[in-house]
Scaffold this active site. Structure first.
Site, PDB file in Angstrom:
ATOM      1  N   PHE A   1       0.855  -1.183   0.000  1.00 57.10           N
ATOM      2  CA  PHE A   1       0.000   0.000   0.000  1.00 57.10           C
ATOM      3  C   PHE A   1       0.887   1.227   0.000  1.00 57.10           C
ATOM      4  O   PHE A   1       2.054   1.153   0.402  1.00 57.10           O
ATOM      5  CB  PHE A   1      -0.873  -0.005   1.260  1.00 57.10           C
ATOM      6  CG  PHE A   1      -2.348   0.056   0.959  1.00 57.10           C
ATOM      7  CD1 PHE A   1      -2.993  -1.024   0.413  1.00 57.10           C
ATOM      8  CD2 PHE A   1      -3.077   1.212   1.233  1.00 57.10           C
ATOM      9  CE1 PHE A   1      -4.346  -0.976   0.147  1.00 57.10           C
ATOM     10  CE2 PHE A   1      -4.436   1.265   0.964  1.00 57.10           C
ATOM     11  CZ  PHE A   1      -5.067   0.175   0.419  1.00 57.10           C
TER      12      PHE A   1
ATOM     13  N   GLN B   1      -7.343  14.962   3.875  1.00 54.25           N
ATOM     14  CA  GLN B   1      -6.696  14.151   2.847  1.00 54.25           C
ATOM     15  C   GLN B   1      -7.532  14.046   1.579  1.00 54.25           C
ATOM     16  O   GLN B   1      -8.708  13.723   1.630  1.00 54.25           O
ATOM     17  CB  GLN B   1      -6.437  12.740   3.368  1.00 54.25           C
ATOM     18  CG  GLN B   1      -5.736  11.867   2.342  1.00 54.25           C
ATOM     19  CD  GLN B   1      -5.238  10.585   2.955  1.00 54.25           C
ATOM     20  OE1 GLN B   1      -6.007   9.682   3.226  1.00 54.25           O
ATOM     21  NE2 GLN B   1      -3.941  10.522   3.193  1.00 54.25           N
TER      22      GLN B   1
ATOM     23  N   HIS C   1      -7.806  11.854  -1.596  1.00 50.14           N
ATOM     24  CA  HIS C   1      -7.347  10.568  -2.128  1.00 50.14           C
ATOM     25  C   HIS C   1      -7.111  10.736  -3.623  1.00 50.14           C
ATOM     26  O   HIS C   1      -7.939  11.308  -4.312  1.00 50.14           O
ATOM     27  CB  HIS C   1      -8.410   9.500  -1.869  1.00 50.14           C
ATOM     28  CG  HIS C   1      -7.923   8.102  -2.090  1.00 50.14           C
ATOM     29  ND1 HIS C   1      -7.664   7.603  -3.332  1.00 50.14           N
ATOM     30  CD2 HIS C   1      -7.630   7.109  -1.223  1.00 50.14           C
ATOM     31  CE1 HIS C   1      -7.241   6.348  -3.221  1.00 50.14           C
ATOM     32  NE2 HIS C   1      -7.218   6.035  -1.954  1.00 50.14           N
TER      33      HIS C   1
ATOM     34  N   LEU D   1     -14.525   6.138  -4.387  1.00 49.77           N
ATOM     35  CA  LEU D   1     -13.134   5.776  -4.204  1.00 49.77           C
ATOM     36  C   LEU D   1     -12.727   4.550  -5.016  1.00 49.77           C
ATOM     37  O   LEU D   1     -13.457   3.578  -5.119  1.00 49.77           O
ATOM     38  CB  LEU D   1     -12.908   5.474  -2.727  1.00 49.77           C
ATOM     39  CG  LEU D   1     -11.455   5.559  -2.325  1.00 49.77           C
ATOM     40  CD1 LEU D   1     -11.015   7.002  -2.394  1.00 49.77           C
ATOM     41  CD2 LEU D   1     -11.273   5.013  -0.942  1.00 49.77           C
TER      42      LEU D   1
ATOM     43  N   GLU E   1      -6.391   2.260  -3.142  1.00 50.73           N
ATOM     44  CA  GLU E   1      -4.968   2.208  -3.384  1.00 50.73           C
ATOM     45  C   GLU E   1      -4.523   0.780  -3.672  1.00 50.73           C
ATOM     46  O   GLU E   1      -3.500   0.552  -4.287  1.00 50.73           O
ATOM     47  CB  GLU E   1      -4.297   2.674  -2.086  1.00 50.73           C
ATOM     48  CG  GLU E   1      -3.020   3.379  -2.256  1.00 50.73           C
ATOM     49  CD  GLU E   1      -2.762   4.200  -1.004  1.00 50.73           C
ATOM     50  OE1 GLU E   1      -3.588   5.078  -0.705  1.00 50.73           O
ATOM     51  OE2 GLU E   1      -1.760   3.945  -0.343  1.00 50.73           O
TER      52      GLU E   1
ATOM     53  N   ARG F   1      -0.421   9.473  -0.189  1.00 51.93           N
ATOM     54  CA  ARG F   1      -1.562  10.007  -0.940  1.00 51.93           C
ATOM     55  C   ARG F   1      -1.436  11.477  -1.294  1.00 51.93           C
ATOM     56  O   ARG F   1      -1.785  11.882  -2.398  1.00 51.93           O
ATOM     57  CB  ARG F   1      -2.842   9.765  -0.142  1.00 51.93           C
ATOM     58  CG  ARG F   1      -3.183   8.302  -0.093  1.00 51.93           C
ATOM     59  CD  ARG F   1      -4.383   8.042   0.754  1.00 51.93           C
ATOM     60  NE  ARG F   1      -4.712   6.619   0.686  1.00 51.93           N
ATOM     61  CZ  ARG F   1      -5.623   6.043   1.448  1.00 51.93           C
ATOM     62  NH1 ARG F   1      -6.298   6.755   2.329  1.00 51.93           N
ATOM     63  NH2 ARG F   1      -5.876   4.755   1.329  1.00 51.93           N
TER      64      ARG F   1
ATOM     65  N   HIS G   1     -11.325  12.895   1.037  1.00 56.28           N
ATOM     66  CA  HIS G   1     -11.410  11.526   1.532  1.00 56.28           C
ATOM     67  C   HIS G   1     -11.397  11.403   3.046  1.00 56.28           C
ATOM     68  O   HIS G   1     -12.201  10.685   3.615  1.00 56.28           O
ATOM     69  CB  HIS G   1     -10.249  10.738   0.930  1.00 56.28           C
ATOM     70  CG  HIS G   1     -10.232   9.300   1.326  1.00 56.28           C
ATOM     71  ND1 HIS G   1     -11.311   8.471   1.112  1.00 56.28           N
ATOM     72  CD2 HIS G   1      -9.288   8.532   1.919  1.00 56.28           C
ATOM     73  CE1 HIS G   1     -11.017   7.257   1.551  1.00 56.28           C
ATOM     74  NE2 HIS G   1      -9.802   7.266   2.057  1.00 56.28           N
TER      75      HIS G   1
ATOM     76  N   ARG H   1      -2.510  11.131   6.317  1.00 53.79           N
ATOM     77  CA  ARG H   1      -2.667   9.759   6.800  1.00 53.79           C
ATOM     78  C   ARG H   1      -2.137   8.766   5.788  1.00 53.79           C
ATOM     79  O   ARG H   1      -2.333   8.919   4.585  1.00 53.79           O
ATOM     80  CB  ARG H   1      -4.146   9.468   7.055  1.00 53.79           C
ATOM     81  CG  ARG H   1      -4.417   8.026   7.396  1.00 53.79           C
ATOM     82  CD  ARG H   1      -5.839   7.780   7.821  1.00 53.79           C
ATOM     83  NE  ARG H   1      -6.800   7.896   6.733  1.00 53.79           N
ATOM     84  CZ  ARG H   1      -7.018   6.957   5.819  1.00 53.79           C
ATOM     85  NH1 ARG H   1      -6.324   5.845   5.840  1.00 53.79           N
ATOM     86  NH2 ARG H   1      -7.926   7.132   4.874  1.00 53.79           N
TER      87      ARG H   1
END
Lengths: 235, 597, 124, 143
Positions: free
Chosen positions: B117, B237, B239, B249, B252, B283, B370, B412
C-alpha cells in the site's frame, strides 16, 4: 434529457392513505443515479420527501427501494439503466413509515435469529496468532460475506410476502456465511434453526432474491447449499 | 415528553470505532450505542483496501518500520508516542479481529494475506512492503459487519436511527447526550458517566468526495459549540483516485496490485515525482502530482482527470520494468481473473457508474476529498483533551475519524484509518468503562434538551426564502475549489467570506416538512449547520498555517517550515469568533527530515 | 402468533420479477391445478355412475385437455430444472440460462401435444 | 494447506421431517420421470407409434392404466392391463399423490402461520392422502 419520476408518497401525520406524485426533471444526465434524482427532487421540488441514504455507491445498503417495479439500490442504478420514466416505491412486505422509508426492525429481527456471529469456543492458537484457514476454505463462503443487509432480497421474495414467519433470504445468507466458515463451530445450532418450518423449506427458488441482490450474491445457490447440508451434513 | 435513559457509557456513532468501543466497554459497563444510521450503514463499511499491521506474514516487517512510515507519512506532524503505540498494538488488534471471525483473505499457508500500500516500505531497501491485511477490496465492510455481529452476540444495547444533537457538560464534566429519535421525533436524554464520540469525519464539506451523505461532522460541530477546541482542522486528505466527477473511491489496493497512473500523453508520470516507490507514494504526494499534471495540460483530453490502468498487460509490463517480484523471488505477473478476485468491488463500481471494464479499459480518476486528519483532540487512550497542556475533560472520549490523537499528522497513510479506529476505539472503550467504574453520575441540568429543541424549532418554523440545498451546494463548491488540494491566501479569504455569507443565509432557510416522523429535511438542515461550522474552522485553520505540509499545500508557502510550524493547531469558537492556539508535536525517535519517496 | 400476510397477493403480483418468478407462479398454479383436477378425476373414475361419467367426459374434452397438459408438462419440466439445480447447487449460477433451456424443452413438447389434441379433436 | 472437508453427524445437521420432505419432493420427481420413461418406452415397444397419438402416449405415461388409452386405435387392451403395468401405475400413483399432497401442505404453510393451523393442515393432508390412494388403487386394479 427530461426524466419523469413517479414517487410513492405517504405522510402518516397528514395522509390517510398513500398516493403517487409525479416530478419532471429537465436537465438530467443519463449517468445520473436515481438517488441523485431523488436528492434533486428533495432539494428543489419538495423537501418533505423522505428516504434513507448514506454512502451513495452501493455499499451501505440504506436506499433499497422498488424502482420500476423491481428492488434495487437507488444509488446503484443509473437513468441509462431504467429509462426516462421512473416509478419509485418502497420495498414490499415491511410497514411503510413515511414515503420510501420502511420499518426495518422485522428484517433485522430475522437476521438476529440465525445467530449471525462467529462462534468458536476452542482454545486460541498457542502461538498467539490467527486461526489458520486455507484460501480454499476461505473461498467457500466468500460470496455470502458480501451481504450489506439492504433487504432487497428478502422483500422481493414471494415466500416472505406470503407470511411473516419466513426468515427470508438475507437471514439465510447470514447463516450460510457462518455455517460454511471452517473456523466456526456452531453450524449444527444454526442448521437446526433454519431447518424449521420458517426456514429453508420455504424457499421455493423463485430466484427474485438473486436477481435483486445489488451485491450479486448467488443467494439461491447459497440456500440450495444449506438445504443439501441438512441432508448430507457436508459443510 | 422527553425520555430519560441511564447508562454507564454511551457511545455516539456505530462505525468501526464506535462498535469497537462499545464491544470493549460493554464487558464491564452498562453500554449503549446511539447511531443516526443502522450500524451496518456506517461509513467504515466503504473502506476498501486493507488494514495495516506489521504481521510479516509474507515478508520481513516490523512495527518499528510501520511507525517510521507513519511518522514520515504524517510529514512529521503526527505525535510519535501515539504512532508508536498504534503500530505496536496493530498486530495484536488484527489477530483479535481474526479471532472474532473476520474473514481475511489468506496466504497459501493459511495466514492472513497482506498486500503493498502507498507509503508502506521496507525501511532497509526503501521498496514497498506487504503490510495491508485485506479481505478482497471490502476490508472495511468485513470489519463493520464483524464488529456489529460481535456486539449483537454480546447484547450491546443499540439505539438505531437516533440523531445525537448535543453533549451535556456540567461543571466541566460529562453528564450525557441529547438525541432525537428519527422515527418519532421524540427527544431522548441519555444520562451517562462517560460519553464516547465516534461520529466520523466531515468530508461532505467538499464537492467531490468519497464520503457518505451522512458524513457531516456532527460530533466535531457539537464539541465546537460546547466550547471545546478542534485540532489540526486544516489537514484534510485528498485521495488520488476517485472516479471522475463522482468521487467514489478506487482503492490504493489497485496500485498495490500493480496498477499505474497514466497522464493524457500516455506517460507513467509518478516516476517523476516519486522515483523509488512511484505509484505507491503516499496520498498527498500523488494527489498533488495528478493535480500538477492536470494544471500543466497533461490531463486526458484537457479534462480534469488522468487514467488509472490496471489492465493485466499493463500491470505485467510495468512490473517487469520495476523488477517487481513475488515473495518467492519469481517475477510478478497477474491475470485478469486474479485482478477480478482481488478487486471485485472496484471492477463492479467501474462497470456500473462508468460503463468501463477496468480489465480492458483504463479508468478516469481525479483526486477526491477523503479523510479528516484533524478533529476532536485526544490522547492515546481516547480521552478528550481541551487545551495546549493536554488537560483531560473527565468522562469524554473520542475515537476514529472524528478524533485527532494525532497519529495521522498532516497526512494519513493508507490502511491506517482502519487501524486507528480499531486500536483507539478499543482503548477509548476500555478507558471509558474503567472511568465509569469509579465515577458517579453528574446531576443533569433541569431541561438538558431545551437548547437543541429551540434549535430545531427555529429551523422548523423558519419562514425564510433560502434553500438549504443551494447553500450546501455553494459551500461544497467553494471549499473544494479554494480550500482543496492547493490553497492560497486570496482563495481562502474568499472562501471564509463566502462561508460567513452562507451562514448568514442559513439563518433564513425554509424547512417545509413540519412533521415529527422521519423529518429528514429538518435533520439534513441541522446537519448543514454542522457542515458550515466545520467548514469555517477548516478554512480558518488553513489560512492561519503559512507553510505546506502533508495534506495542506499552499501555493504561496510551498515549503514545509519546521522552524515555525512543527506544532498542532487548536481552534475554538468563542463568542462567534474563532480563536487559534498551538500545542507542540511529540517527537521521540524520528527527528524531522525531508520527505522523499 | 396471528396470521399475517406481509403483502397482499394483488400487490405481490405487481412486483416485476423476471422469468424465474413467473416459472414459480406457474409451477405452483400447475401443482394446485393438478391436485384439484386429478382429485376430481380419480374420484369420479372410482365412483363411476352418470356423474362420474359426465365429469370424466368434461375432463376429456379437448379444451380441458389443453389446460391439463399445460399444468402437467410445465410442472414436470420446471420441476426437473429445480430438482437438478437443487441437487447440484453450483449450477444455480446458471439459473437464467437454465430457464431458457427449460422453455426450449417445454414449448416443442407442449406444442406437439396441443397440435395432436386439436387435430384429433377437430379433424375427426 | 488443503481444504479439509467437514461432515456433521446425522444429529447435528438439522435433518428433520421438513427437510426430508424437501428431499422427497426432489427424489419423487426423479422417480416419476423414470416411471414415465418406462411407460412410454413400453408403449412404443407395444406398437403405440401407429396406434395412438402424442397426447395419448403422454397420458399413458402419466399413469399407465388401460383406461387412459381406451379411445385410441389399439385393437386389444389386454396387454396394456397386465399386472406389470398395474404395478407401475400403482407406484406412480403412490409417489405422485404423496408428492402432490406434500406440495399442498407447502403452499398452505405459506399462508397459515398459526402452529395449530399448521397441525390441522397436516392432519387433514394425511386423511386426504389415504383417501386418494385408496380411490386411486381401486381404479388402477379394477380397470
Amino acid at each position: 434529457m427530461q426524466v419523469t419520476l413517479k414517487i410513492f408518497r405517504y405522510h402518516p401525520e397528514v395522509d390517510k392513505t398513500f398516493h403517487y406524485e409525479t416530478y419532471v426533471i429537465e436537465n438530467a444526465q443519463e449517468t445520473d443515479r436515481v438517488l441523485d434524482l431523488l436528492e434533486y427532487v428533495k432539494g428543489y421540488y419538495d423537501g418533505t420527501l423522505a428516504f434513507r441514504r448514506s454512502c451513495a455507491h452501493g455499499v451501505c445498503g440504506s436506499d433499497a427501494m422498488r424502482i420500476n417495479g423491481q428492488n434495487m439500490l437507488a444509488c446503484k442504478v443509473l437513468v441509462r439503466d431504467v429509462g426516462t420514466h421512473i416509478t419509485v416505491e418502497p420495498i414490499l412486505g415491511l410497514k411503510v413509515i413515511k414515503d420510501l422509508i420502511t420499518d426495518m426492525e422485522p428484517f433485522f429481527e430475522n437476521y438476529k435469529k440465525v445467530l449471525p456471529w462467529f462462534i468458536n469456543n476452542s482454545p486460541l492458537p498457542e502461538d498467539g496468532r490467527e486461526r489458520r484457514q486455507s484460501p480454499e476454505e476461505r473461498a467457500r463462503f466468500d460470496d455470502t460475506t458480501k451481504c450489506i443487509l439492504c433487504a432487497c432480497c428478502t422483500t422481493s421474495c414471494p415466500s416472505f410476502w406470503a407470511s411473516d414467519d419466513y426468515l427470508g433470504p438475507a437471514a439465510l445468507v447470514a447463516a450460510h456465511r457462518f455455517i460454511f466458515d471452517s473456523r466456526d463451530e456452531a453450524a449444527a445450532e444454526r442448521l437446526k434453526i433454519i431447518s424449521e418450518t420458517s426456514g429453508l423449506a420455504r424457499c421455493h427458488t423463485a430466484f427474485n432474491c438473486t436477481l435483486a441482490c445489488p451485491r450479486e450474491i448467488q443467494i439461491t445457490k447459497a440456500i440450495a447449499e444449506l438445504k443439501l447440508a441438512t441432508i448430507t451434513g457436508r459443510v | 415528553m422527553t425520555k430519560l435513559h441511564q447508562f454507564d457509557v454511551v457511545v455516539v456513532g456505530a462505525g468501526g470505532a464506535g462498535l469497537m468501543a462499545a464491544l470493549y466497554a460493554s464487558r464491564t459497563a452498562k453500554t449503549a450505542v446511539i447511531s443516526k444510521l443502522y450500524p451496518t450503514r456506517s461509513h467504515t463499511g466503504t473502506a476498501q483496501g486493507g488494514i495495516g499491521a506489521a504481521l510479516g506474514n509474507l515478508e520481513e516487517d516490523h512495527p518499528e518500520w510501520h511507525t517510521y512510515d507513519t511518522v514520515k507519512g504524517s510529514d512529521y506532524l503526527g505525535d510519535q508516542d501515539a504512532i508508536e503505540f498504534m503500530c505496536y498494538e496493530a498486530p495484536q488488534a488484527i489477530i483479535e479481529l481474526e479471532h472474532m471471525g473476520l474473514p481475511f483473505d489468506r496466504t497459501p499457508d493459511g495466514r492472513i494475506s497482506q498486500r503493498p500500500f502507498g507509503g508502506h516500505t521496507n525501511n532497509v531497501t526503501g521498496k514497498p512492503v506487504r503490510r495491508a491485511c485485506h479481505a478482497a477490496d471490502r476490508t472495511g465492510h468485513m470489519i463493520l459487519q464483524t464488529l456489529y455481529q460481535q456486539c449483537l452476540k454480546n447484547q450491546v444495547t443499540f439505539f438505531d436511527e437516533f440523531q445525537v444533537l448535543d453533549l451535556i457538560l456540567v461543571n466541566g464534566r460529562t453528564a450525557g447526550v441529547v438525541a432525537v429519535e428519527l422515527a418519532t421525533g421524540e427527544f431522548h436524554t441519555f444520562h451517562a458517566k462517560a460519553v464516547i464520540f465516534a461520529t466520523g469525519g466531515h468530508g461532505r464539506i467538499f464537492e467531490v468526495t468519497s464520503n457518505a451523505y451522512s458524513y457531516t461532522g456532527d460530533g466535531a460541530a457539537i464539541v465546537l459549540r460546547r466550547g471545546l477546541p478542534l485540532e489540526d482542522m486544516e489537514f484534510f486528505q485528498f485521495h488520488p483516485t476517485g472516479i471522475y466527477k463522482l468521487g467514489i473511491l478506487i482503492t490504493e489496493g489497485v496500485r498495490g496490485e500493480g496498477g499505474v497512473l497514466i497522464n493524457g500523453l500516455g506517460e507513467r508520470f509518478m516516476s517523476k515525482y516519486a522515483p523509488t516507490v512511484k505509484d505507491l507514494a503516499s496520498r498527498d504526494v500523488i494527489s498533488r502530482a495528478i493535480y500538477t499534471e492536470i494544471r500543466e495540460g497533461r490531463g486526458v483530453n484537457g479534462q480534469n482527470y488522468v487514467w488509472l490502468d490496471v489492465r493485466p498487460e499493463s500491470v505485467n509490463q510495468y512490473a517487469a520494468m520495476d523488477g517487481r517480484t513475488n515473495p518467492d523471488g519469481s517475477p510478478y505477473t497477474v491475470t485478469g481473473e486474479q485482478i477480478l478476485t482481488k478487486l471485485p468491488d472496484i471492477i463492479d463500481f467501474c462497470r456500473v457508474y462508468l460503463g468501463v471494464d477496468p480489465l480492458t479499459e483504463m479508468m478516469p480518476v481525479q483526486p477526491t476529498a477523503h479523510y479528516t486528519m484533524g478533529g476532536i483532540p485526544t490522547n492515546k487512550y481516547g480521552e478528550v483533551v481541551i487545551d495546549e497542556k493536554n488537560t483531560v475533560l473527565p468522562g469524554l472520549y473520542a475515537a476514529g475519524e472524528c478524533a485527532c490523537v494525532s497519529v495521522h499528522g498532516a497526512n494519513r497513510l493508507g490502511t491506517n484509518s482502519l487501524l486507528d479506529l480499531v486500536v483507539f476505539g478499543k482503548h477509548a472503550g476500555l478507558k471509558a468503562a474503567e472511568f465509569a467504574k469509579h465515577a458517579d453520575f453528574e446531576a443533569l441540568p433541569a431541561h438538558p434538551e431545551e437548547e437543541v429543541r429551540a434549535q430545531l424549532e427555529a429551523l422548523r418554523n423558519g419562514s425564510g426564502r433560502e434553500n438549504a440545498f443551494e447553500i450546501g451546494r455553494e459551500m461544497r463548491k467553494v471549499m473544494f475549489e479554494e480550500v482543496g488540494i492547493y490553497r492560497n491566501e486570496r482563495g481562502m479569504r474568499f472562501a471564509i467570506e463566502k462561508i460567513h455569507e452562507l451562514k448568514e443565509r442559513y439563518k433564513h432557510i425554509r424547512v417545509r416538512d413540519t412533521g415529527r416522523i422521519f423529518n429528514t429535511e429538518l435533520l439534513n438542515a441541522w446537519e448543514l449547520g454542522n457542515l458550515l461550522d466545520v467548514a469555517e474552522v477548516v478554512a480558518e485553520s488553513a489560512l492561519n498555517r503559512t507553510e505546506s505540509r502533508g495534506g495542506h499545500s499552499r501555493e504561496d508557502y510551498p515549503d514545509r517550515d519546521d522552524q515555525n510550524w512543527l506544532k498542532h493547531t487548536l481552534i475554538w469558537k468563542r463568542n462567534g469568533h474563532t480563536e487559534i492556539s498551538y500545542k507542540p508535536v511529540v517527537i521521540t525517535k524520528y527527528p524531522p527530515k525531508e520527505r522523499v519517496y | 402468533m396471528a396470521l399475517k400476510h406481509n403483502v397482499s397477493l394483488a400487490t405481490a403480483l405487481r412486483y416485476k420479477g423476471r422469468g424465474p418468478m413467473w416459472a414459480f407462479i406457474l409451477h405452483r398454479l400447475g401443482g394446485l391445478g393438478m391436485a384439484i383436477l386429478l382429485t376430481v378425476h380419480i374420484l369420479s373414475t372410482a365412483l363411476g355412475g352418470p356423474v362420474g361419467q359426465f365429469l370424466n367426459d368434461l375432463y376429456m374434452h379437448w379444451a380441458f385437455q389443453i389446460v391439463v397438459y399445460f399444468f402437467v408438462l410445465f410442472h414436470a419440466v420446471n420441476g426437473l430444472r429445480i430438482t437438478l439445480l437443487d441437487l447440484w447447487p453450483s449450477l444455480w449460477v446458471y439459473g437464467r440460462e437454465a430457464l431458457w433451456i427449460e422453455w426450449a424443452v417445454f414449448l416443442p413438447i407442449y406444442g406437439l401435444a396441443v397440435y395432436t389434441i386439436l387435430s384429433t379433436a377437430l379433424g375427426g | 494447506m488443503a481444504a479439509k472437508s467437514r461432515r456433521l453427524s446425522l444429529r447435528e445437521r438439522g435433518l428433520n421431517f421438513e427437510m426430508l420432505m424437501w428431499l422427497f419432493t426432489r427424489l419423487s420427481a426423479l422417480v416419476m420421470y423414470g416411471l414415465i420413461l418406462v411407460a412410454m418406452v413400453g408403449a412404443f415397444l407395444m406398437g403405440a407409434r401407429t396406434q395412438m397419438n402424442m397426447a395419448d402416449v403422454l397420458r399413458w405415461g402419466f399413469l399407465s392404466i388401460a383406461g387412459h388409452i381406451q379411445n385410441t386405435n389399439i385393437p386389444d387392451l389386454e396387454p396394456w392391463a397386465t399386472p406389470f403395468w398395474r404395478l407401475t401405475a400403482s407406484a406412480m400413483l403412490l409417489v405422485a399423490t404423496a408428492h402432490g399432497v406434500h406440495g399442498l401442505v407447502v403452499i398452505a404453510d405459506d399462508y397459515i402461520v398459526h402452529p395449530r393451523g399448521r397441525r390441522n393442515v397436516r392432519a387433514l393432508s394425511i386423511v386426504f392422502l389415504l383417501l386418494m390412494v385408496v380411490a386411486g388403487l381401486y381404479v388402477v386394479w379394477t380397470w
